[in-house]
Design a protein around this motif. Structure first.
Motif, PDB file in Angstrom:
ATOM      1  N   LYS A 178       0.837  -1.206   0.000  1.00 20.35           N
ATOM      2  CA  LYS A 178       0.000   0.000   0.000  1.00 20.35           C
ATOM      3  C   LYS A 178       0.869   1.253   0.000  1.00 20.35           C
ATOM      4  CE  LYS A 178      -4.020  -2.163   2.031  1.00 20.35           C
ATOM      5  NZ  LYS A 178      -4.948  -2.241   3.149  1.00 20.35           N
ATOM      6  N   ASP A 179       1.921   1.243   0.808  1.00 16.61           N
ATOM      7  CA  ASP A 179       2.861   2.376   0.800  1.00 16.61           C
ATOM      8  C   ASP A 179       3.502   2.536  -0.574  1.00 16.61           C
ATOM      9  OD1 ASP A 179       2.465   3.169   3.407  1.00 16.61           O
ATOM     10  OD2 ASP A 179       4.364   2.384   4.165  1.00 16.61           O
ATOM     11  N   LEU A 180       3.802   1.419  -1.220  1.00 20.71           N
ATOM     12  CA  LEU A 180       4.411   1.451  -2.547  1.00 20.71           C
ATOM     13  C   LEU A 180       3.456   2.081  -3.556  1.00 20.71           C
ATOM     14  CD1 LEU A 180       6.702   0.681  -4.463  1.00 20.71           C
ATOM     15  CD2 LEU A 180       5.710  -1.590  -4.605  1.00 20.71           C
ATOM     16  N   VAL A 181       2.191   1.665  -3.542  1.00 19.81           N
ATOM     17  CA  VAL A 181       1.193   2.256  -4.444  1.00 19.81           C
ATOM     18  C   VAL A 181       1.078   3.755  -4.186  1.00 19.81           C
ATOM     19  CG1 VAL A 181      -1.282   2.362  -4.990  1.00 19.81           C
ATOM     20  CG2 VAL A 181      -0.150   0.141  -4.787  1.00 19.81           C
ATOM     21  N   ASP A 182       0.957   4.142  -2.932  1.00 18.03           N
ATOM     22  CA  ASP A 182       0.817   5.563  -2.588  1.00 18.03           C
ATOM     23  C   ASP A 182       2.032   6.363  -3.052  1.00 18.03           C
ATOM     24  OD1 ASP A 182      -1.589   4.857  -1.409  1.00 18.03           O
ATOM     25  OD2 ASP A 182      -0.791   4.900   0.644  1.00 18.03           O
ATOM     26  N   HIS A 183       3.229   5.786  -2.891  1.00 14.03           N
ATOM     27  CA  HIS A 183       4.461   6.464  -3.306  1.00 14.03           C
ATOM     28  C   HIS A 183       4.488   6.675  -4.822  1.00 14.03           C
ATOM     29  CE1 HIS A 183       8.694   7.565  -3.460  1.00 14.03           C
ATOM     30  NE2 HIS A 183       8.879   6.608  -4.349  1.00 14.03           N
ATOM     31  N   VAL A 184       4.203   5.612  -5.577  1.00 16.80           N
ATOM     32  CA  VAL A 184       4.235   5.715  -7.041  1.00 16.80           C
ATOM     33  C   VAL A 184       3.181   6.708  -7.524  1.00 16.80           C
ATOM     34  CG1 VAL A 184       3.878   4.442  -9.199  1.00 16.80           C
ATOM     35  CG2 VAL A 184       5.228   3.412  -7.359  1.00 16.80           C
ATOM     36  N   LYS A 185       1.979   6.661  -6.944  1.00 14.36           N
ATOM     37  CA  LYS A 185       0.927   7.608  -7.333  1.00 14.36           C
ATOM     38  C   LYS A 185       1.289   9.040  -6.977  1.00 14.36           C
ATOM     39  CE  LYS A 185      -3.242   4.875  -7.603  1.00 14.36           C
ATOM     40  NZ  LYS A 185      -4.617   4.742  -7.131  1.00 14.36           N
ATOM     41  N   SER A 186       1.970   9.236  -5.843  1.00 17.41           N
ATOM     42  CA  SER A 186       2.361  10.596  -5.446  1.00 17.41           C
ATOM     43  C   SER A 186       3.350  11.207  -6.429  1.00 17.41           C
ATOM     44  CB  SER A 186       2.953  10.603  -4.034  1.00 17.41           C
ATOM     45  OG  SER A 186       4.273  10.100  -4.019  1.00 17.41           O
ATOM     46  N   LYS A 187       4.063  10.361  -7.149  1.00 18.38           N
ATOM     47  CA  LYS A 187       5.017  10.827  -8.165  1.00 18.38           C
ATOM     48  C   LYS A 187       4.377  10.931  -9.547  1.00 18.38           C
ATOM     49  CE  LYS A 187       8.439  10.780  -5.255  1.00 18.38           C
ATOM     50  NZ  LYS A 187       9.028  12.003  -4.764  1.00 18.38           N
TER      51      LYS A 187
ATOM     52  N   VAL B 121       3.020  -0.167 -13.886  1.00 14.40           N
ATOM     53  CA  VAL B 121       3.679  -0.430 -12.606  1.00 14.40           C
ATOM     54  C   VAL B 121       2.694  -0.624 -11.455  1.00 14.40           C
ATOM     55  CG1 VAL B 121       5.894   0.585 -13.251  1.00 14.40           C
ATOM     56  CG2 VAL B 121       4.132   2.030 -12.198  1.00 14.40           C
ATOM     57  N   ILE B 122       1.454  -0.193 -11.629  1.00 13.36           N
ATOM     58  CA  ILE B 122       0.374  -0.501 -10.688  1.00 13.36           C
ATOM     59  C   ILE B 122      -0.757  -1.083 -11.519  1.00 13.36           C
ATOM     60  CG2 ILE B 122      -1.314   0.385  -9.040  1.00 13.36           C
ATOM     61  CD1 ILE B 122       0.619   2.665  -8.437  1.00 13.36           C
ATOM     62  N   MET B 123      -1.159  -2.294 -11.161  1.00  9.76           N
ATOM     63  CA  MET B 123      -2.190  -2.958 -11.959  1.00  9.76           C
ATOM     64  C   MET B 123      -2.964  -3.942 -11.101  1.00  9.76           C
ATOM     65  SD  MET B 123      -1.581  -4.897 -15.559  1.00  9.76           S
ATOM     66  CE  MET B 123      -2.926  -5.749 -16.348  1.00  9.76           C
ATOM     67  N   ASN B 124      -4.251  -4.060 -11.395  1.00 10.58           N
ATOM     68  CA  ASN B 124      -5.104  -5.024 -10.703  1.00 10.58           C
ATOM     69  C   ASN B 124      -5.232  -6.302 -11.513  1.00 10.58           C
ATOM     70  OD1 ASN B 124      -5.587  -3.153  -8.718  1.00 10.58           O
ATOM     71  ND2 ASN B 124      -7.636  -2.646  -9.393  1.00 10.58           N
ATOM     72  N   CYS B 125      -5.338  -7.418 -10.821  1.00  7.61           N
ATOM     73  CA  CYS B 125      -5.653  -8.695 -11.453  1.00  7.61           C
ATOM     74  C   CYS B 125      -7.000  -8.532 -12.158  1.00  7.61           C
ATOM     75  CB  CYS B 125      -5.717  -9.796 -10.394  1.00  7.61           C
ATOM     76  SG  CYS B 125      -6.401 -11.367 -11.004  1.00  7.61           S
TER      77      CYS B 125
ATOM     78  N   MET C 261      -6.918  -7.957  -7.230  1.00  7.34           N
ATOM     79  CA  MET C 261      -5.791  -7.756  -6.320  1.00  7.34           C
ATOM     80  C   MET C 261      -4.839  -6.772  -6.982  1.00  7.34           C
ATOM     81  SD  MET C 261      -4.080  -8.340  -3.541  1.00  7.34           S
ATOM     82  CE  MET C 261      -4.740  -9.800  -2.782  1.00  7.34           C
ATOM     83  N   THR C 262      -4.393  -5.772  -6.229  1.00  9.49           N
ATOM     84  CA  THR C 262      -3.496  -4.760  -6.756  1.00  9.49           C
ATOM     85  C   THR C 262      -2.048  -5.196  -6.582  1.00  9.49           C
ATOM     86  OG1 THR C 262      -5.085  -3.024  -6.222  1.00  9.49           O
ATOM     87  CG2 THR C 262      -2.804  -2.331  -6.593  1.00  9.49           C
ATOM     88  N   TYR C 263      -1.294  -5.103  -7.672  1.00 16.27           N
ATOM     89  CA  TYR C 263       0.141  -5.381  -7.684  1.00 16.27           C
ATOM     90  C   TYR C 263       0.857  -4.084  -8.041  1.00 16.27           C
ATOM     91  CZ  TYR C 263      -0.957 -10.325  -7.546  1.00 16.27           C
ATOM     92  OH  TYR C 263      -1.419 -11.564  -7.157  1.00 16.27           O
ATOM     93  N   ALA C 264       2.017  -3.860  -7.410  1.00 18.74           N
ATOM     94  CA  ALA C 264       2.737  -2.608  -7.662  1.00 18.74           C
ATOM     95  C   ALA C 264       4.236  -2.808  -7.588  1.00 18.74           C
ATOM     96  CB  ALA C 264       2.311  -1.551  -6.641  1.00 18.74           C
TER      97      ALA C 264
ATOM     98  N   LEU D 249       2.180  -6.939  -3.316  1.00 14.94           N
ATOM     99  CA  LEU D 249       0.715  -6.930  -3.222  1.00 14.94           C
ATOM    100  C   LEU D 249       0.278  -5.755  -2.362  1.00 14.94           C
ATOM    101  CD1 LEU D 249       0.058 -10.672  -2.346  1.00 14.94           C
ATOM    102  CD2 LEU D 249      -0.329  -9.584  -4.533  1.00 14.94           C
ATOM    103  N   ALA D 250      -0.827  -5.118  -2.766  1.00 16.44           N
ATOM    104  CA  ALA D 250      -1.327  -3.986  -1.985  1.00 16.44           C
ATOM    105  C   ALA D 250      -2.740  -4.229  -1.450  1.00 16.44           C
ATOM    106  CB  ALA D 250      -1.299  -2.713  -2.829  1.00 16.44           C
ATOM    107  N   GLY D 251      -3.378  -5.297  -1.873  1.00 16.29           N
ATOM    108  CA  GLY D 251      -4.745  -5.566  -1.428  1.00 16.29           C
ATOM    109  C   GLY D 251      -5.735  -5.483  -2.577  1.00 16.29           C
ATOM    110  N   ILE D 252      -6.924  -5.982  -2.325  1.00 13.11           N
ATOM    111  CA  ILE D 252      -7.974  -5.982  -3.347  1.00 13.11           C
ATOM    112  C   ILE D 252      -8.407  -4.552  -3.649  1.00 13.11           C
ATOM    113  CG2 ILE D 252     -10.342  -6.725  -3.898  1.00 13.11           C
ATOM    114  CD1 ILE D 252      -8.435  -9.071  -3.807  1.00 13.11           C
ATOM    115  N   LYS D 253      -8.398  -4.207  -4.921  1.00 15.50           N
ATOM    116  CA  LYS D 253      -8.839  -2.898  -5.438  1.00 15.50           C
ATOM    117  C   LYS D 253      -8.150  -1.716  -4.746  1.00 15.50           C
ATOM    118  CE  LYS D 253     -13.463  -4.451  -6.745  1.00 15.50           C
ATOM    119  NZ  LYS D 253     -14.900  -4.177  -6.619  1.00 15.50           N
ATOM    120  N   TYR D 254      -6.857  -1.865  -4.392  1.00 17.04           N
ATOM    121  CA  TYR D 254      -6.191  -0.731  -3.741  1.00 17.04           C
ATOM    122  C   TYR D 254      -5.837   0.375  -4.741  1.00 17.04           C
ATOM    123  CZ  TYR D 254      -3.611   2.030  -0.455  1.00 17.04           C
ATOM    124  OH  TYR D 254      -3.204   3.048   0.357  1.00 17.04           O
ATOM    125  N   ALA D 255      -5.632   0.006  -5.983  1.00 21.77           N
ATOM    126  CA  ALA D 255      -5.215   1.011  -6.984  1.00 21.77           C
ATOM    127  C   ALA D 255      -6.347   1.959  -7.333  1.00 21.77           C
ATOM    128  CB  ALA D 255      -4.713   0.329  -8.246  1.00 21.77           C
TER     129      ALA D 255
END
Length: 80
Positions: free
Chosen positions: A13-22, A48-52, A57-60, A74-80
């Motif tokens: 989740k931190d990874l998704v938030d970091h990539v999105k913040s950029k 680089v961020i994509m859901n199954c 499931m969100t992968y980042a 993994l970031a969790g279901i529908k985290y992106a």
């Protein structure tokens, strides 16, 4: 990660938030890795961020770390 840009990130989740913040969430990874999701679906990581496509499931991964499949988190279901 190759540039140490995730040294302070504790989970996917931190990874998704970091990539999105950029503003880089739609970047293509260095390699289009094949992902074997926990639900059994196999798909290609196209950004680089994509859901199954089945269970959402969100992968980042960071763009700079995307050459190594081991950096994908993994970031969790529908985290992106």
């Amino acid at each position: 990660m190759s540039c140490d840009c995730t040294t302070n990130l504790k989970d996917g989740k931190d990874l998704v938030d970091h990539v999105k913040s950029k503003g880089k969430e739609n970047f293509a990874p260095t390699f289009a890795h094949e992902i074997s999701c926990e639900c059994g679906e196999t798909f290609t990581l196209e950004t680089v961020i994509m859901n199954c496509p089945i269970c959402e499931m969100t992968y980042a991964v960071t763009p700079c770390g995307s050459q190594d499949k081991n950096n994908i988190m993994l970031a969790g279901i529908k985290y992106a």
